[in-house]
Every structure is written in structure tokens, then in C-alpha cells.
Design a protein around this motif. Structure first.
Motif, PDB file in Angstrom:
ATOM      1  N   GLY A 273      -5.080  97.178  28.086  1.00 28.67           N
ATOM      2  CA  GLY A 273      -5.386  96.448  26.869  1.00 28.67           C
ATOM      3  C   GLY A 273      -4.449  95.306  26.550  1.00 28.67           C
ATOM      4  O   GLY A 273      -4.427  94.812  25.415  1.00 28.67           O
ATOM      5  N   VAL A 274      -3.678  94.863  27.529  1.00 28.90           N
ATOM      6  CA  VAL A 274      -2.735  93.770  27.333  1.00 28.90           C
ATOM      7  C   VAL A 274      -3.383  92.454  27.758  1.00 28.90           C
ATOM      8  O   VAL A 274      -4.073  92.393  28.783  1.00 28.90           O
ATOM      9  N   LYS A 275      -3.164  91.407  26.983  1.00 31.68           N
ATOM     10  CA  LYS A 275      -3.629  90.085  27.366  1.00 31.68           C
ATOM     11  C   LYS A 275      -2.627  89.473  28.343  1.00 31.68           C
ATOM     12  O   LYS A 275      -1.420  89.466  28.081  1.00 31.68           O
ATOM     13  N   VAL A 276      -3.110  88.960  29.460  1.00 32.90           N
ATOM     14  CA  VAL A 276      -2.238  88.416  30.497  1.00 32.90           C
ATOM     15  C   VAL A 276      -2.547  86.937  30.710  1.00 32.90           C
ATOM     16  O   VAL A 276      -3.707  86.555  30.873  1.00 32.90           O
ATOM     17  N   GLU A 277      -1.511  86.106  30.705  1.00 33.01           N
ATOM     18  CA  GLU A 277      -1.622  84.700  31.066  1.00 33.01           C
ATOM     19  C   GLU A 277      -0.887  84.487  32.381  1.00 33.01           C
ATOM     20  O   GLU A 277       0.140  85.122  32.641  1.00 33.01           O
ATOM     21  N   TRP A 278      -1.425  83.593  33.208  1.00 39.90           N
ATOM     22  CA  TRP A 278      -0.864  83.352  34.537  1.00 39.90           C
ATOM     23  C   TRP A 278      -0.421  81.905  34.672  1.00 39.90           C
ATOM     24  O   TRP A 278      -1.113  80.989  34.220  1.00 39.90           O
ATOM     25  N   VAL A 279       0.710  81.699  35.317  1.00 39.66           N
ATOM     26  CA  VAL A 279       1.159  80.359  35.702  1.00 39.66           C
ATOM     27  C   VAL A 279       1.572  80.399  37.164  1.00 39.66           C
ATOM     28  O   VAL A 279       2.484  81.148  37.535  1.00 39.66           O
ATOM     29  N   GLU A 280       0.868  79.626  37.986  1.00 48.49           N
ATOM     30  CA  GLU A 280       1.206  79.488  39.398  1.00 48.49           C
ATOM     31  C   GLU A 280       2.025  78.210  39.540  1.00 48.49           C
ATOM     32  O   GLU A 280       1.498  77.107  39.387  1.00 48.49           O
ATOM     33  N   LEU A 281       3.320  78.345  39.821  1.00 44.30           N
ATOM     34  CA  LEU A 281       4.167  77.168  39.908  1.00 44.30           C
ATOM     35  C   LEU A 281       3.783  76.257  41.071  1.00 44.30           C
ATOM     36  O   LEU A 281       4.071  75.061  41.037  1.00 44.30           O
ATOM     37  N   ASN A 282       3.159  76.813  42.095  1.00 37.84           N
ATOM     38  CA  ASN A 282       2.685  76.003  43.213  1.00 37.84           C
ATOM     39  C   ASN A 282       1.486  75.187  42.745  1.00 37.84           C
ATOM     40  O   ASN A 282       0.398  75.711  42.533  1.00 37.84           O
ATOM     41  N   GLY A 283       1.692  73.899  42.546  1.00 39.72           N
ATOM     42  CA  GLY A 283       0.642  73.031  42.047  1.00 39.72           C
ATOM     43  C   GLY A 283       0.718  72.764  40.559  1.00 39.72           C
ATOM     44  O   GLY A 283       0.003  71.905  40.046  1.00 39.72           O
ATOM     45  N   TYR A 284       1.593  73.502  39.850  1.00 39.01           N
ATOM     46  CA  TYR A 284       1.730  73.274  38.417  1.00 39.01           C
ATOM     47  C   TYR A 284       2.490  71.965  38.181  1.00 39.01           C
ATOM     48  O   TYR A 284       3.468  71.674  38.879  1.00 39.01           O
ATOM     49  N   PRO A 285       2.062  71.160  37.206  1.00 42.56           N
ATOM     50  CA  PRO A 285       2.652  69.828  37.019  1.00 42.56           C
ATOM     51  C   PRO A 285       4.020  69.853  36.340  1.00 42.56           C
ATOM     52  O   PRO A 285       4.158  69.612  35.135  1.00 42.56           O
ATOM     53  N   ILE A 286       5.059  70.169  37.123  1.00 40.62           N
ATOM     54  CA  ILE A 286       6.430  70.128  36.627  1.00 40.62           C
ATOM     55  C   ILE A 286       7.219  69.150  37.497  1.00 40.62           C
ATOM     56  O   ILE A 286       7.284  69.313  38.709  1.00 40.62           O
ATOM     57  N   GLU A 287       7.828  68.182  36.870  1.00 40.18           N
ATOM     58  CA  GLU A 287       8.682  67.245  37.588  1.00 40.18           C
ATOM     59  C   GLU A 287      10.099  67.802  37.695  1.00 40.18           C
ATOM     60  O   GLU A 287      10.448  68.793  37.063  1.00 40.18           O
ATOM     61  N   PHE A 288      10.906  67.148  38.522  1.00 39.55           N
ATOM     62  CA  PHE A 288      12.299  67.549  38.647  1.00 39.55           C
ATOM     63  C   PHE A 288      13.086  67.132  37.403  1.00 39.55           C
ATOM     64  O   PHE A 288      12.848  66.064  36.828  1.00 39.55           O
ATOM     65  N   CYS A 289      14.021  67.978  36.996  1.00 41.87           N
ATOM     66  CA  CYS A 289      14.890  67.673  35.871  1.00 41.87           C
ATOM     67  C   CYS A 289      15.700  66.413  36.167  1.00 41.87           C
ATOM     68  O   CYS A 289      16.209  66.245  37.286  1.00 41.87           O
ATOM     69  N   HIS A 290      15.839  65.528  35.199  1.00 40.47           N
ATOM     70  CA  HIS A 290      16.638  64.317  35.348  1.00 40.47           C
ATOM     71  C   HIS A 290      18.109  64.529  35.001  1.00 40.47           C
ATOM     72  O   HIS A 290      18.916  63.610  35.151  1.00 40.47           O
ATOM     73  N   ASN A 291      18.434  65.716  34.508  1.00 43.06           N
ATOM     74  CA  ASN A 291      19.815  66.044  34.148  1.00 43.06           C
ATOM     75  C   ASN A 291      20.388  65.066  33.118  1.00 43.06           C
ATOM     76  O   ASN A 291      21.578  64.757  33.126  1.00 43.06           O
ATOM     77  N   CYS A 292      19.528  64.594  32.221  1.00 42.40           N
ATOM     78  CA  CYS A 292      19.973  63.634  31.200  1.00 42.40           C
ATOM     79  C   CYS A 292      20.536  64.318  29.967  1.00 42.40           C
ATOM     80  O   CYS A 292      21.210  63.689  29.150  1.00 42.40           O
ATOM     81  N   ARG A 293      20.207  65.610  29.771  1.00 46.71           N
ATOM     82  CA  ARG A 293      20.686  66.436  28.670  1.00 46.71           C
ATOM     83  C   ARG A 293      20.176  66.002  27.312  1.00 46.71           C
ATOM     84  O   ARG A 293      20.664  66.475  26.284  1.00 46.71           O
ATOM     85  N   GLN A 294      19.180  65.143  27.273  1.00 46.74           N
ATOM     86  CA  GLN A 294      18.635  64.741  25.977  1.00 46.74           C
ATOM     87  C   GLN A 294      18.018  65.924  25.237  1.00 46.74           C
ATOM     88  O   GLN A 294      18.104  66.015  24.018  1.00 46.74           O
ATOM     89  N   CYS A 295      17.409  66.847  25.969  1.00 40.19           N
ATOM     90  CA  CYS A 295      16.775  68.014  25.354  1.00 40.19           C
ATOM     91  C   CYS A 295      17.789  68.975  24.758  1.00 40.19           C
ATOM     92  O   CYS A 295      17.433  69.874  23.998  1.00 40.19           O
ATOM     93  N   MET A 296      19.075  68.789  25.096  1.00 43.17           N
ATOM     94  CA  MET A 296      20.106  69.737  24.689  1.00 43.17           C
ATOM     95  C   MET A 296      20.935  69.243  23.512  1.00 43.17           C
ATOM     96  O   MET A 296      21.920  69.884  23.133  1.00 43.17           O
ATOM     97  N   GLN A 297      20.539  68.137  22.905  1.00 39.71           N
ATOM     98  CA  GLN A 297      21.377  67.523  21.867  1.00 39.71           C
ATOM     99  C   GLN A 297      21.098  68.023  20.463  1.00 39.71           C
ATOM    100  O   GLN A 297      21.919  67.833  19.566  1.00 39.71           O
ATOM    101  N   HIS A 298      19.945  68.633  20.241  1.00 37.91           N
ATOM    102  CA  HIS A 298      19.595  69.077  18.897  1.00 37.91           C
ATOM    103  C   HIS A 298      19.831  70.576  18.751  1.00 37.91           C
ATOM    104  O   HIS A 298      19.382  71.364  19.583  1.00 37.91           O
ATOM    105  N   PRO A 299      20.527  71.017  17.686  1.00 38.83           N
ATOM    106  CA  PRO A 299      20.809  72.445  17.503  1.00 38.83           C
ATOM    107  C   PRO A 299      19.575  73.213  17.071  1.00 38.83           C
ATOM    108  O   PRO A 299      18.541  72.638  16.734  1.00 38.83           O
ATOM    109  N   GLY A 300      19.701  74.526  17.101  1.00 37.19           N
ATOM    110  CA  GLY A 300      18.609  75.372  16.645  1.00 37.19           C
ATOM    111  C   GLY A 300      18.158  76.352  17.699  1.00 37.19           C
ATOM    112  O   GLY A 300      18.516  76.249  18.878  1.00 37.19           O
TER     113      GLY A 300
END
Length: 205
Positions: A32-59
Motif C-alpha cells: 500500500g505504499v506509493k512508489v516514485e522512480w528516478v532512473e539517473l541514466n538518461g535523467y536530465p542532470i548537468e554537472f555541478c559548476h561548483n559555484c556555491r551560489q546554491c549554498m549562500q542562503h540560510p535555512g
């Protein structure tokens, strides 16, 4: 209804990891559990730019990446999931490059202002979500757990996103044939992992 997100870092759509996840997913759905799947092979993820902009805001909420790809949707899936399954075969002693690319994009879960000497995990100190960590290797399972880095890498990815393993499985001896299938022992490991995860989730309604 509890919701579980399965993230597959394998290259082969019918390989050992895919077979193990199919068994685990079927067990969860039948309970009775709902399952979501993500196949990383073919999933649209780019390489990290290591810019750290995403890490500047607290919370506690993940930061916003400058890249416009599928990672923001994947982060949203992880945030709303009640539990997470992280899986990857072992390649060259560690998780696949697919999974490593995904791991690097988890920088959004860190807070690291320019003035600080190091990052803080946004989810640290919160009640963790349950996680299952699954890897496979050519060596016997006990050697794989001792020698390779796959399980520690999966565990760190889980920690970063605010999850804690309730079950781990290393499926060993998986390179004896071109198209390997799950052994009886491997199926038992997967079944135990599924049951441990179910025990931590609220009863399905």
C-alpha cells in the motif's frame, strides 16, 4: 499513504540493481505504499559548476541551483518523500559516475557562506527520513562492504538529504555471467530491506 522515492544510479536497465529495485518496489506497492522512480541514466542532470551560489542562503530548505535542468524536480521529490531508496552498482570501487554526478548536485543541501571555513548540512538535527541503501559488486558481499566505497557514499548522500539508513544490502558475486540474475541470497537481502523499511513507515491507509 506513505510515499517512497527510489533513485537508481545503474547504467543497465535490466541489470542486478534494476532487478533488486523491481523486487523491492513491488513489495512496497503491494503493502500500500506509493512508489516514485528516478532512473539517473538518461535523467536530465548537468554537472555541478561548483559555484556555491546554491549554498549562500540560510535555512532548512534546499538552495536554488543556477542550472535549469531536472535537479530541481528531483529535489522536490526527495523533499516530499517519506523515505528514500538509494542504489548503485560498484564501478571501479565506488558508485557509478551517474550517481556521483547526482551526489555533487546535492550541494543545494549545504549552507556555506563565503565567510565560513566549511559547509553546514541544512537537514542536520532534524528527524531523519528512513532510507535503504543498495549496491552490487563482483566480489563477495562482505568484501564489497569492507573494501569498496559504494556503501559509505550512499550513506553520505542519504545524510546530506536528511535521511538515515534503516537497511543496507550489498549484493555480491554479481559478475559471473553476462546477464546476471539475482541469487536466492540476494533476493532474501532485498526482501529483508523492504520489510525493515515498511516497519518504519506509517501503516498504509
Amino acid at each position: 499513504m506513505s510515499q517512497v522515492l527510489i533513485i537508481n544510479g545503474a547504467y543497465r536497465p535490466e541489470g542486478v540493481i534494476a532487478q533488486a529495485l523491481a523486487q523491492l518496489g513491488t513489495t512496497l506497492v503491494e503493502a500500500g505504499v506509493k512508489v516514485e522512480w528516478v532512473e539517473l541514466n538518461g535523467y536530465p542532470i548537468e554537472f555541478c559548476h561548483n559555484c556555491r551560489q546554491c549554498m549562500q542562503h540560510p535555512g532548512r530548505s534546499p538552495g536554488h541551483c543556477i542550472l535549469s535542468d531536472g535537479m530541481s524536480d528531483l529535489v522536490a521529490q526527495m523533499e516530499r518523500a517519506d523515505a528514500i531508496v538509494l542504489a548503485s552498482p560498484t564501478n571501479f570501487g565506488s558508485v557509478t559516475a551517474l550517481f556521483k554526478r547526482f551526489m555533487e548536485r546535492l550541494a543545494v543541501y549545504g549552507y556555506w557562506p563565503w565567510s565560513a571555513p566549511g559547509p553546514q548540512l541544512r537537514k542536520l538535527g532534524l528527524v531523519p527520513k528512513p532510507a535503504v541503501l543498495l549496491d552490487a559488486c563482483a566480489a563477495p558481499g562482505w568484501i564489497g562492504r569492507w573494501l569498496y566505497r559504494s556503501q559509505p557514499q550512499l550513506a553520505y548522500a542519504a545524510k546530506v538529504v536528511g535521511a538515515k539508513p534503516v537497511a543496507r544490502a550489498t549484493l555480491g558475486g554479481m559478475a559471473g555471467q553476462p546477464q546476471p540474475t539475482l541469487t536466492a541470497s540476494a533476493k532474501k537481502q532485498v526482501a529483508r530491506a523492504a520489510q525493515r523499511l515498511l516497519q518504519t513507515l506509517e501503516p498504509a491507509t
